[in-house]
Design a protein around this motif. Structure first.
Motif, PDB file in Angstrom:
ATOM      1  N   UNK A  46      -2.446  -0.248  -4.295  1.00 61.62           N
ATOM      2  CA  UNK A  46      -3.058  -0.858  -3.187  1.00 61.62           C
ATOM      3  C   UNK A  46      -3.184  -2.371  -3.790  1.00 61.62           C
ATOM      4  N   UNK A  50       9.170  -1.758  -7.878  1.00 61.10           N
ATOM      5  CA  UNK A  50       9.897  -2.722  -6.959  1.00 61.10           C
ATOM      6  C   UNK A  50       9.364  -2.872  -5.312  1.00 61.10           C
ATOM      7  N   UNK A  88      11.721   8.620 -11.380  1.00 62.91           N
ATOM      8  CA  UNK A  88      11.196   9.242 -10.140  1.00 62.91           C
ATOM      9  C   UNK A  88       9.575   9.780 -10.113  1.00 62.91           C
ATOM     10  N   UNK A 118      -2.343  11.361  -8.687  1.00 67.15           N
ATOM     11  CA  UNK A 118      -2.000  12.789  -8.651  1.00 67.15           C
ATOM     12  C   UNK A 118      -1.556  13.059  -9.939  1.00 67.15           C
ATOM     13  N   UNK A 119      -0.688  13.784 -10.410  1.00 72.64           N
ATOM     14  CA  UNK A 119      -0.415  14.470 -11.617  1.00 72.64           C
ATOM     15  C   UNK A 119       0.182  13.258 -12.665  1.00 72.64           C
ATOM     16  N   UNK A 162       2.778   4.619  -2.238  1.00 75.89           N
ATOM     17  CA  UNK A 162       3.321   5.378  -3.269  1.00 75.89           C
ATOM     18  C   UNK A 162       4.827   4.672  -3.937  1.00 75.89           C
ATOM     19  N   UNK A 163       4.960   4.132  -4.959  1.00 75.71           N
ATOM     20  CA  UNK A 163       6.049   3.626  -5.442  1.00 75.71           C
ATOM     21  C   UNK A 163       6.328   4.064  -6.837  1.00 75.71           C
ATOM     22  N   UNK A 164       7.646   4.261  -7.074  1.00 72.77           N
ATOM     23  CA  UNK A 164       8.137   4.717  -8.457  1.00 72.77           C
ATOM     24  C   UNK A 164       8.218   3.753  -9.544  1.00 72.77           C
ATOM     25  N   UNK A 180      -2.424  11.054 -13.900  1.00 71.60           N
ATOM     26  CA  UNK A 180      -3.319  12.186 -15.015  1.00 71.60           C
ATOM     27  C   UNK A 180      -2.442  12.266 -16.219  1.00 71.60           C
ATOM     28  N   UNK A 220      -6.089   6.912 -11.521  1.00 68.48           N
ATOM     29  CA  UNK A 220      -7.135   7.859 -10.861  1.00 68.48           C
ATOM     30  C   UNK A 220      -6.722   8.483  -9.646  1.00 68.48           C
ATOM     31  N   UNK A 221      -5.726   8.095  -9.017  1.00 69.93           N
ATOM     32  CA  UNK A 221      -5.498   8.351  -7.733  1.00 69.93           C
ATOM     33  C   UNK A 221      -4.100   8.611  -7.336  1.00 69.93           C
ATOM     34  N   UNK A 234       0.254   5.217  -6.892  1.00 71.06           N
ATOM     35  CA  UNK A 234      -0.481   4.946  -5.897  1.00 71.06           C
ATOM     36  C   UNK A 234      -0.574   3.252  -6.074  1.00 71.06           C
ATOM     37  N   UNK A 244       0.936  -1.371   0.127  1.00 76.44           N
ATOM     38  CA  UNK A 244       0.044  -0.043   0.103  1.00 76.44           C
ATOM     39  C   UNK A 244       0.950   1.172  -0.011  1.00 76.44           C
ATOM     40  N   UNK A 254       6.292   8.685  -9.350  1.00 76.09           N
ATOM     41  CA  UNK A 254       5.614   7.902  -8.036  1.00 76.09           C
ATOM     42  C   UNK A 254       3.801   7.500  -8.451  1.00 76.09           C
TER      43      UNK A 254
END
Lengths: 194, 251
Positions: free
Chosen positions: A139, A156, A133, A181-182, A116-118, A185, A178-179, A137, A114, A135
Protein backbone atom coordinates in the motif's frame (compact mmCIF):
# COMPACT_ATOMS: atom_id res chain seq x y z
CA UNK A 1 14.94 -12.24 21.73
CA UNK A 2 14.20 -8.58 22.49
CA UNK A 3 12.89 -6.57 19.58
CA UNK A 4 12.52 -2.81 19.85
CA UNK A 5 9.83 -1.37 17.60
CA UNK A 6 10.55 2.33 17.23
CA UNK A 7 7.72 4.48 18.51
CA UNK A 8 7.04 7.59 16.49
CA UNK A 9 4.05 9.25 14.86
CA UNK A 10 3.47 6.45 12.34
CA UNK A 11 0.26 4.54 11.86
CA UNK A 12 -0.56 0.86 12.18
CA UNK A 13 2.30 -0.27 14.44
CA UNK A 14 -0.04 -2.57 16.34
CA UNK A 15 -0.02 -5.11 13.51
CA UNK A 16 3.79 -5.29 13.64
CA UNK A 17 3.67 -5.96 17.39
CA UNK A 18 1.05 -8.68 16.89
CA UNK A 19 3.11 -10.29 14.11
CA UNK A 20 6.16 -10.39 16.42
CA UNK A 21 3.98 -11.94 19.13
CA UNK A 22 2.80 -14.64 16.70
CA UNK A 23 6.46 -15.43 15.90
CA UNK A 24 7.35 -15.68 19.59
CA UNK A 25 9.57 -12.59 19.80
CA UNK A 26 9.41 -10.23 22.74
CA UNK A 27 8.63 -6.96 20.97
CA UNK A 28 8.11 -3.61 22.64
CA UNK A 29 7.10 -0.25 21.28
CA UNK A 30 9.62 2.33 22.52
CA UNK A 31 11.33 5.62 21.77
CA UNK A 32 13.81 5.24 24.63
CA UNK A 33 17.45 5.46 23.42
CA UNK A 34 18.88 2.95 25.89
CA UNK A 35 16.14 0.37 25.33
CA UNK A 36 16.55 0.61 21.57
CA UNK A 37 20.37 0.48 21.78
CA UNK A 38 20.50 -2.67 23.87
CA UNK A 39 17.75 -4.61 22.06
CA UNK A 40 18.75 -7.56 19.85
CA UNK A 41 16.82 -6.35 16.81
CA UNK A 42 15.20 -3.08 15.84
CA UNK A 43 12.11 -2.63 13.68
CA UNK A 44 11.27 0.75 12.16
CA UNK A 45 7.65 0.44 11.03
CA UNK A 46 5.57 3.09 9.40
CA UNK A 47 2.63 4.31 7.53
CA UNK A 48 2.05 7.98 6.99
CA UNK A 49 3.71 10.94 5.41
CA UNK A 50 7.49 11.44 5.12
CA UNK A 51 8.02 15.09 6.10
CA UNK A 52 5.88 14.90 9.25
CA UNK A 53 7.62 11.69 10.27
CA UNK A 54 11.13 13.16 9.70
CA UNK A 55 10.23 16.28 11.71
CA UNK A 56 9.07 14.11 14.60
CA UNK A 57 12.21 11.93 14.50
CA UNK A 58 14.51 14.99 14.44
CA UNK A 59 12.75 16.69 17.33
CA UNK A 60 13.44 13.63 19.46
CA UNK A 61 16.93 13.06 17.98
CA UNK A 62 15.79 9.60 16.91
CA UNK A 63 17.33 10.33 13.49
CA UNK A 64 20.81 10.29 15.02
CA UNK A 65 20.07 7.14 16.98
CA UNK A 66 18.74 5.25 13.95
CA UNK A 67 21.84 6.05 11.86
CA UNK A 68 24.20 4.91 14.64
CA UNK A 69 22.82 1.45 15.50
CA UNK A 70 24.83 -1.76 15.06
CA UNK A 71 22.27 -4.54 15.47
CA UNK A 72 20.06 -5.88 12.65
CA UNK A 73 17.60 -3.14 11.74
CA UNK A 74 14.46 -3.52 9.64
CA UNK A 75 12.53 -0.62 8.10
CA UNK A 76 9.01 -1.32 6.86
CA UNK A 77 7.01 0.68 4.27
CA UNK A 78 7.48 4.36 5.20
CA UNK A 79 10.40 3.04 7.30
CA UNK A 80 12.15 2.02 4.06
CA UNK A 81 11.52 5.41 2.47
CA UNK A 82 12.82 7.30 5.52
CA UNK A 83 16.05 5.27 5.42
CA UNK A 84 16.69 6.62 1.90
CA UNK A 85 18.37 9.90 1.05
CA UNK A 86 15.48 11.99 -0.16
CA UNK A 87 11.75 11.68 -0.76
CA UNK A 88 9.68 13.57 -3.32
CA UNK A 89 6.91 13.61 -0.73
CA UNK A 90 7.00 17.28 0.32
CA UNK A 91 10.67 17.41 -0.87
CA UNK A 92 11.93 15.75 2.32
CA UNK A 93 15.53 15.08 3.28
CA UNK A 94 15.52 11.64 4.88
CA UNK A 95 17.99 9.63 6.99
CA UNK A 96 20.40 8.79 4.18
CA UNK A 97 21.34 5.24 5.19
CA UNK A 98 20.71 4.24 1.56
CA UNK A 99 21.91 6.78 -1.05
CA UNK A 100 18.69 6.27 -2.99
CA UNK A 101 15.90 8.63 -3.99
CA UNK A 102 12.21 8.04 -3.28
CA UNK A 103 9.85 9.08 -6.07
CA UNK A 104 6.11 9.25 -6.64
CA UNK A 105 4.50 6.74 -9.00
CA UNK A 106 3.39 8.44 -12.24
CA UNK A 107 -0.40 8.64 -12.77
CA UNK A 108 -0.31 6.19 -15.73
CA UNK A 109 -2.00 3.56 -13.56
CA UNK A 110 -3.96 3.67 -10.33
CA UNK A 111 -2.05 5.19 -7.42
CA UNK A 112 -1.62 4.12 -4.62
CA UNK A 113 -0.25 0.74 -5.61
CA UNK A 114 -2.57 -1.37 -3.42
CA UNK A 115 -2.58 -5.14 -3.26
CA UNK A 116 -0.43 -8.23 -3.67
CA UNK A 117 2.58 -8.17 -5.96
CA UNK A 118 5.43 -10.64 -6.39
CA UNK A 119 9.10 -10.28 -5.47
CA UNK A 120 11.68 -10.59 -8.24
CA UNK A 121 15.48 -10.74 -8.57
CA UNK A 122 15.81 -12.01 -5.01
CA UNK A 123 19.33 -11.98 -3.57
CA UNK A 124 19.70 -12.08 0.19
CA UNK A 125 19.67 -14.55 3.09
CA UNK A 126 16.74 -12.47 4.36
CA UNK A 127 14.69 -13.92 1.50
CA UNK A 128 15.68 -17.55 1.99
CA UNK A 129 12.78 -19.89 1.25
CA UNK A 130 11.11 -17.45 -1.15
CA UNK A 131 10.88 -17.40 -4.95
CA UNK A 132 9.80 -14.97 -7.63
CA UNK A 133 6.27 -16.27 -7.17
CA UNK A 134 6.21 -15.12 -3.56
CA UNK A 135 3.63 -12.35 -3.11
CA UNK A 136 3.67 -9.52 -0.58
CA UNK A 137 1.07 -6.88 0.30
CA UNK A 138 1.70 -3.30 -0.80
CA UNK A 139 0.00 0.00 0.00
CA UNK A 140 2.09 2.96 -1.19
CA UNK A 141 2.26 5.91 -3.57
CA UNK A 142 6.03 6.49 -3.38
CA UNK A 143 8.82 4.02 -4.19
CA UNK A 144 12.59 3.72 -3.85
CA UNK A 145 14.49 3.49 -7.13
CA UNK A 146 16.46 0.36 -7.94
CA UNK A 147 20.15 0.48 -7.01
CA UNK A 148 22.03 -2.76 -7.74
CA UNK A 149 24.35 -2.08 -4.79
CA UNK A 150 21.52 -2.17 -2.25
CA UNK A 151 18.37 -3.58 -3.88
CA UNK A 152 17.95 -7.23 -2.80
CA UNK A 153 14.56 -7.72 -4.48
CA UNK A 154 12.38 -5.78 -6.87
CA UNK A 155 8.67 -5.66 -7.65
CA UNK A 156 7.06 -4.34 -10.81
CA UNK A 157 4.31 -1.73 -11.01
CA UNK A 158 4.53 0.38 -14.14
CA UNK A 159 8.31 -0.18 -13.74
CA UNK A 160 10.68 -2.00 -11.40
CA UNK A 161 11.21 -0.53 -7.95
CA UNK A 162 13.10 -1.61 -4.82
CA UNK A 163 10.99 -4.14 -2.92
CA UNK A 164 13.76 -4.70 -0.36
CA UNK A 165 17.04 -2.98 0.42
CA UNK A 166 20.11 -4.06 2.37
CA UNK A 167 23.29 -2.32 3.50
CA UNK A 168 25.42 -3.54 6.43
CA UNK A 169 23.02 -4.14 9.35
CA UNK A 170 20.19 -2.20 7.71
CA UNK A 171 17.36 -4.02 5.92
CA UNK A 172 14.18 -2.49 4.60
CA UNK A 173 11.00 -3.59 2.84
CA UNK A 174 8.40 -1.51 1.00
CA UNK A 175 5.53 -4.01 1.42
CA UNK A 176 4.02 -5.00 4.76
CA UNK A 177 5.49 -8.31 5.97
CA UNK A 178 3.14 -8.24 8.96
CA UNK A 179 0.21 -8.44 6.51
CA UNK A 180 1.78 -10.71 3.89
CA UNK A 181 0.62 -14.09 5.15
CA UNK A 182 3.24 -16.89 5.19
CA UNK A 183 5.62 -15.01 2.89
CA UNK A 184 5.75 -12.10 5.32
CA UNK A 185 6.25 -14.45 8.23
CA UNK A 186 9.18 -16.10 6.43
CA UNK A 187 10.86 -12.71 5.95
CA UNK A 188 10.28 -11.66 9.56
CA UNK A 189 11.53 -15.03 10.82
CA UNK A 190 14.65 -14.76 8.66
CA UNK A 191 15.22 -11.27 10.07
CA UNK A 192 14.86 -12.52 13.65
CA UNK A 193 17.37 -15.29 12.85
CA UNK A 194 20.02 -12.92 11.45
CA UNK B 1 2.67 -8.14 -11.23
CA UNK B 2 -0.18 -6.69 -9.21
CA UNK B 3 -2.89 -9.31 -8.71
CA UNK B 4 -6.69 -9.19 -8.66
CA UNK B 5 -7.97 -9.58 -5.11
CA UNK B 6 -10.60 -11.99 -3.76
CA UNK B 7 -12.28 -10.68 -0.61
CA UNK B 8 -14.74 -12.60 1.57
CA UNK B 9 -17.09 -10.39 3.57
CA UNK B 10 -18.19 -11.35 7.08
CA UNK B 11 -21.26 -9.80 8.68
CA UNK B 12 -20.95 -9.49 12.45
CA UNK B 13 -23.36 -8.55 15.20
CA UNK B 14 -22.26 -8.17 18.81
CA UNK B 15 -18.93 -9.71 17.92
CA UNK B 16 -20.40 -12.80 16.22
CA UNK B 17 -20.83 -13.67 12.54
CA UNK B 18 -24.48 -13.65 11.66
CA UNK B 19 -24.94 -15.15 8.22
CA UNK B 20 -24.93 -18.92 8.46
CA UNK B 21 -21.79 -20.73 7.54
CA UNK B 22 -21.28 -24.41 6.94
CA UNK B 23 -17.58 -24.91 7.39
CA UNK B 24 -17.19 -28.35 8.85
CA UNK B 25 -13.76 -27.53 10.23
CA UNK B 26 -15.09 -24.63 12.29
CA UNK B 27 -15.34 -25.33 15.98
CA UNK B 28 -17.45 -22.24 16.45
CA UNK B 29 -19.35 -21.18 13.35
CA UNK B 30 -20.09 -17.80 14.87
CA UNK B 31 -16.51 -16.82 15.64
CA UNK B 32 -15.44 -14.13 13.16
CA UNK B 33 -11.79 -14.55 14.07
CA UNK B 34 -11.70 -18.27 13.40
CA UNK B 35 -13.61 -17.89 10.15
CA UNK B 36 -11.29 -15.07 9.05
CA UNK B 37 -8.24 -17.23 9.78
CA UNK B 38 -9.58 -20.06 7.69
CA UNK B 39 -10.22 -17.72 4.76
CA UNK B 40 -6.69 -16.35 5.13
CA UNK B 41 -5.27 -19.89 5.04
CA UNK B 42 -7.39 -20.70 2.01
CA UNK B 43 -5.87 -17.83 0.08
CA UNK B 44 -8.26 -14.90 0.58
CA UNK B 45 -6.35 -11.72 -0.28
CA UNK B 46 -8.13 -9.51 2.24
CA UNK B 47 -11.12 -9.65 4.55
CA UNK B 48 -13.98 -7.25 5.15
CA UNK B 49 -15.82 -7.27 8.48
CA UNK B 50 -19.14 -5.52 8.31
CA UNK B 51 -20.63 -4.74 11.71
CA UNK B 52 -24.41 -4.60 11.83
CA UNK B 53 -24.74 -4.15 15.58
CA UNK B 54 -27.14 -1.33 16.36
CA UNK B 55 -26.51 -0.56 20.01
CA UNK B 56 -24.78 2.21 21.93
CA UNK B 57 -22.08 -0.27 22.94
CA UNK B 58 -21.28 -0.74 19.27
CA UNK B 59 -17.89 0.91 19.11
CA UNK B 60 -16.53 -0.99 22.08
CA UNK B 61 -17.58 -4.39 20.72
CA UNK B 62 -16.15 -3.46 17.33
CA UNK B 63 -12.80 -2.40 18.79
CA UNK B 64 -12.68 -5.69 20.73
CA UNK B 65 -13.35 -7.61 17.54
CA UNK B 66 -10.70 -5.70 15.58
CA UNK B 67 -8.15 -6.40 18.32
CA UNK B 68 -8.88 -10.11 18.22
CA UNK B 69 -8.74 -10.26 14.43
CA UNK B 70 -5.49 -8.27 14.25
CA UNK B 71 -3.81 -10.60 16.76
CA UNK B 72 -4.64 -13.68 14.71
CA UNK B 73 -5.11 -12.90 11.04
CA UNK B 74 -1.99 -12.29 8.90
CA UNK B 75 -3.62 -10.60 5.89
CA UNK B 76 -5.11 -7.10 5.60
CA UNK B 77 -8.66 -6.47 6.76
CA UNK B 78 -11.19 -3.67 6.48
CA UNK B 79 -13.86 -2.92 9.02
CA UNK B 80 -17.11 -1.12 8.31
CA UNK B 81 -20.56 -0.50 9.69
CA UNK B 82 -21.74 2.64 11.44
CA UNK B 83 -18.38 4.44 11.36
CA UNK B 84 -19.06 8.16 11.26
CA UNK B 85 -16.19 10.28 12.53
CA UNK B 86 -12.43 10.63 12.96
CA UNK B 87 -12.54 9.30 16.53
CA UNK B 88 -14.24 6.07 15.39
CA UNK B 89 -11.58 5.61 12.73
CA UNK B 90 -8.73 6.31 15.12
CA UNK B 91 -9.98 3.74 17.65
CA UNK B 92 -10.31 1.04 14.98
CA UNK B 93 -6.96 1.71 13.26
CA UNK B 94 -5.17 1.81 16.61
CA UNK B 95 -6.72 -1.56 17.46
CA UNK B 96 -5.11 -2.99 14.31
CA UNK B 97 -7.56 -2.55 11.41
CA UNK B 98 -5.82 -1.84 8.10
CA UNK B 99 -8.66 0.11 6.56
CA UNK B 100 -12.09 1.35 7.51
CA UNK B 101 -15.09 1.68 5.26
CA UNK B 102 -17.78 4.35 5.50
CA UNK B 103 -21.08 4.45 3.70
CA UNK B 104 -24.16 6.33 4.97
CA UNK B 105 -22.03 8.65 7.11
CA UNK B 106 -20.19 9.90 4.00
CA UNK B 107 -23.48 10.69 2.28
CA UNK B 108 -24.73 12.49 5.36
CA UNK B 109 -21.49 14.39 5.90
CA UNK B 110 -19.16 14.27 2.85
CA UNK B 111 -16.52 16.34 4.67
CA UNK B 112 -15.92 13.34 6.95
CA UNK B 113 -14.10 11.70 4.01
CA UNK B 114 -11.72 14.68 3.73
CA UNK B 115 -11.11 14.71 7.46
CA UNK B 116 -10.41 10.98 7.68
CA UNK B 117 -8.12 10.98 4.63
CA UNK B 118 -6.15 13.97 5.91
CA UNK B 119 -5.75 12.47 9.37
CA UNK B 120 -4.93 8.86 8.46
CA UNK B 121 -4.07 8.84 4.74
CA UNK B 122 -6.23 7.84 1.78
CA UNK B 123 -4.84 4.31 1.78
CA UNK B 124 -6.99 3.32 4.76
CA UNK B 125 -10.24 5.05 3.81
CA UNK B 126 -12.64 2.93 1.76
CA UNK B 127 -15.91 4.53 0.72
CA UNK B 128 -18.68 1.97 0.27
CA UNK B 129 -21.36 2.90 -2.25
CA UNK B 130 -24.64 1.01 -2.58
CA UNK B 131 -26.06 1.65 -6.02
CA UNK B 132 -29.43 0.90 -7.57
CA UNK B 133 -30.70 1.62 -11.06
CA UNK B 134 -33.96 3.56 -11.17
CA UNK B 135 -35.45 4.10 -14.64
CA UNK B 136 -32.07 3.84 -16.29
CA UNK B 137 -30.17 6.08 -13.87
CA UNK B 138 -27.84 4.79 -11.14
CA UNK B 139 -28.56 6.33 -7.75
CA UNK B 140 -26.70 6.00 -4.46
CA UNK B 141 -28.70 4.31 -1.69
CA UNK B 142 -28.00 4.26 2.03
CA UNK B 143 -29.05 2.21 5.05
CA UNK B 144 -28.23 -1.13 3.53
CA UNK B 145 -29.65 -0.08 0.18
CA UNK B 146 -33.10 0.71 1.56
CA UNK B 147 -32.98 4.50 1.37
CA UNK B 148 -32.62 6.21 -2.01
CA UNK B 149 -30.69 9.47 -2.29
CA UNK B 150 -30.60 12.12 -5.00
CA UNK B 151 -26.91 11.40 -5.61
CA UNK B 152 -25.98 9.80 -8.90
CA UNK B 153 -23.49 6.98 -8.45
CA UNK B 154 -20.79 8.04 -10.94
CA UNK B 155 -20.79 11.64 -9.68
CA UNK B 156 -20.72 10.58 -6.04
CA UNK B 157 -17.85 8.17 -6.68
CA UNK B 158 -15.89 10.96 -8.36
CA UNK B 159 -16.63 13.33 -5.47
CA UNK B 160 -15.47 10.95 -2.72
CA UNK B 161 -12.33 10.19 -4.74
CA UNK B 162 -11.57 13.92 -4.92
CA UNK B 163 -12.22 14.15 -1.20
CA UNK B 164 -9.55 11.54 -0.51
CA UNK B 165 -11.09 8.07 -0.59
CA UNK B 166 -8.42 5.42 -1.26
CA UNK B 167 -10.73 2.73 -2.64
CA UNK B 168 -14.39 2.37 -3.62
CA UNK B 169 -16.42 -0.65 -2.53
CA UNK B 170 -19.28 -0.70 -5.04
CA UNK B 171 -22.29 -2.86 -4.22
CA UNK B 172 -25.04 -3.17 -6.78
CA UNK B 173 -28.36 -3.60 -5.00
CA UNK B 174 -29.84 -4.80 -8.29
CA UNK B 175 -27.39 -7.71 -8.36
CA UNK B 176 -26.87 -8.42 -4.65
CA UNK B 177 -28.25 -11.80 -3.59
CA UNK B 178 -29.38 -12.69 -7.12
CA UNK B 179 -26.22 -14.67 -8.00
CA UNK B 180 -26.48 -13.64 -11.62
CA UNK B 181 -23.13 -11.93 -11.88
CA UNK B 182 -21.65 -8.58 -10.79
CA UNK B 183 -22.73 -5.19 -12.17
CA UNK B 184 -19.96 -5.18 -14.75
CA UNK B 185 -21.02 -2.11 -16.66
CA UNK B 186 -21.06 0.43 -13.86
CA UNK B 187 -18.02 -1.21 -12.25
CA UNK B 188 -16.09 -0.76 -15.50
CA UNK B 189 -17.30 2.83 -15.80
CA UNK B 190 -16.06 3.71 -12.31
CA UNK B 191 -12.79 1.85 -12.80
CA UNK B 192 -12.07 3.81 -16.00
CA UNK B 193 -13.29 7.10 -14.55
CA UNK B 194 -11.36 6.98 -11.28
CA UNK B 195 -7.66 6.67 -10.43
CA UNK B 196 -8.31 4.50 -7.35
CA UNK B 197 -9.06 0.76 -7.04
CA UNK B 198 -12.66 -0.47 -7.32
CA UNK B 199 -13.88 -3.41 -5.25
CA UNK B 200 -16.95 -4.95 -6.89
CA UNK B 201 -19.61 -6.51 -4.71
CA UNK B 202 -23.00 -8.13 -5.21
CA UNK B 203 -24.08 -10.85 -7.58
CA UNK B 204 -21.38 -13.52 -7.42
CA UNK B 205 -22.89 -16.94 -8.07
CA UNK B 206 -20.40 -18.74 -10.31
CA UNK B 207 -16.65 -18.67 -10.83
CA UNK B 208 -17.24 -17.17 -14.31
CA UNK B 209 -18.77 -14.11 -12.66
CA UNK B 210 -15.41 -13.30 -11.04
CA UNK B 211 -13.62 -13.63 -14.36
CA UNK B 212 -16.20 -11.30 -15.97
CA UNK B 213 -15.94 -8.64 -13.27
CA UNK B 214 -12.13 -8.64 -13.51
CA UNK B 215 -12.15 -8.44 -17.33
CA UNK B 216 -15.32 -6.73 -18.62
CA UNK B 217 -15.91 -5.06 -15.23
CA UNK B 218 -12.24 -3.92 -14.89
CA UNK B 219 -12.54 -4.44 -11.11
CA UNK B 220 -9.39 -4.48 -8.99
CA UNK B 221 -10.97 -6.72 -6.37
CA UNK B 222 -14.16 -8.74 -5.97
CA UNK B 223 -16.07 -9.24 -2.76
CA UNK B 224 -18.59 -11.94 -1.90
CA UNK B 225 -20.19 -13.41 1.19
CA UNK B 226 -22.60 -16.32 1.04
CA UNK B 227 -21.00 -18.25 -1.82
CA UNK B 228 -17.84 -18.45 0.31
CA UNK B 229 -19.62 -19.05 3.61
CA UNK B 230 -21.70 -21.86 2.14
CA UNK B 231 -18.71 -23.24 0.27
CA UNK B 232 -20.51 -23.03 -3.05
CA UNK B 233 -17.21 -21.72 -4.40
CA UNK B 234 -14.12 -22.66 -2.39
CA UNK B 235 -11.49 -19.91 -2.61
CA UNK B 236 -8.61 -22.22 -3.66
CA UNK B 237 -10.67 -23.53 -6.60
CA UNK B 238 -11.73 -20.03 -7.60
CA UNK B 239 -8.14 -18.81 -7.63
CA UNK B 240 -6.98 -21.83 -9.61
CA UNK B 241 -9.77 -21.23 -12.15
CA UNK B 242 -8.94 -17.52 -12.53
CA UNK B 243 -5.26 -18.31 -12.98
CA UNK B 244 -6.03 -20.83 -15.75
CA UNK B 245 -8.22 -18.17 -17.34
CA UNK B 246 -5.13 -15.98 -17.57
CA UNK B 247 -5.78 -13.51 -14.77
CA UNK B 248 -3.06 -12.29 -12.45
CA UNK B 249 -3.79 -14.04 -9.16
CA UNK B 250 -1.78 -14.52 -5.97
CA UNK B 251 -0.85 -18.17 -5.52
Amino acid sequence: MDVAVIKYNAGNVQSVLYAMERLGANAMLTDDWETIKKSDKVIFPGQGEASTAMKYLKERKLDQLISSLDQPFFGICLGLQLLCEHSEEYDTTCLGVFPIRVKKFPPNEKVPHIGWNNLQQLKSPLLEGLTDSSYVYYVHSYYAEVDPRYTIATSHYMHDFSALLHKDNYYAMQAHPEKSSEVGETILTNFLNL
Amino acid sequence: MLTKRIIPCLDVMNGRTVKGVNFVQLRDAGDPVELGSIYAQEGADELVYLDITATVEKRKTLVDLVTRVAKTVNIPFTVGGGISNVDDVKALLNAGADKISINSAAVKNPKAVDEMAREFGSQCIVVAIDTKNIDGIDFVHTHGGRKPTVLQTREWAKEVTDRGAGEILLTSMDHDGVKNGFANEITADLSSLLAIPIIASGGAGKMEHFKEVFTAGKADAALAASIFHFKEIPIPELKKYLEIEGLSIRK
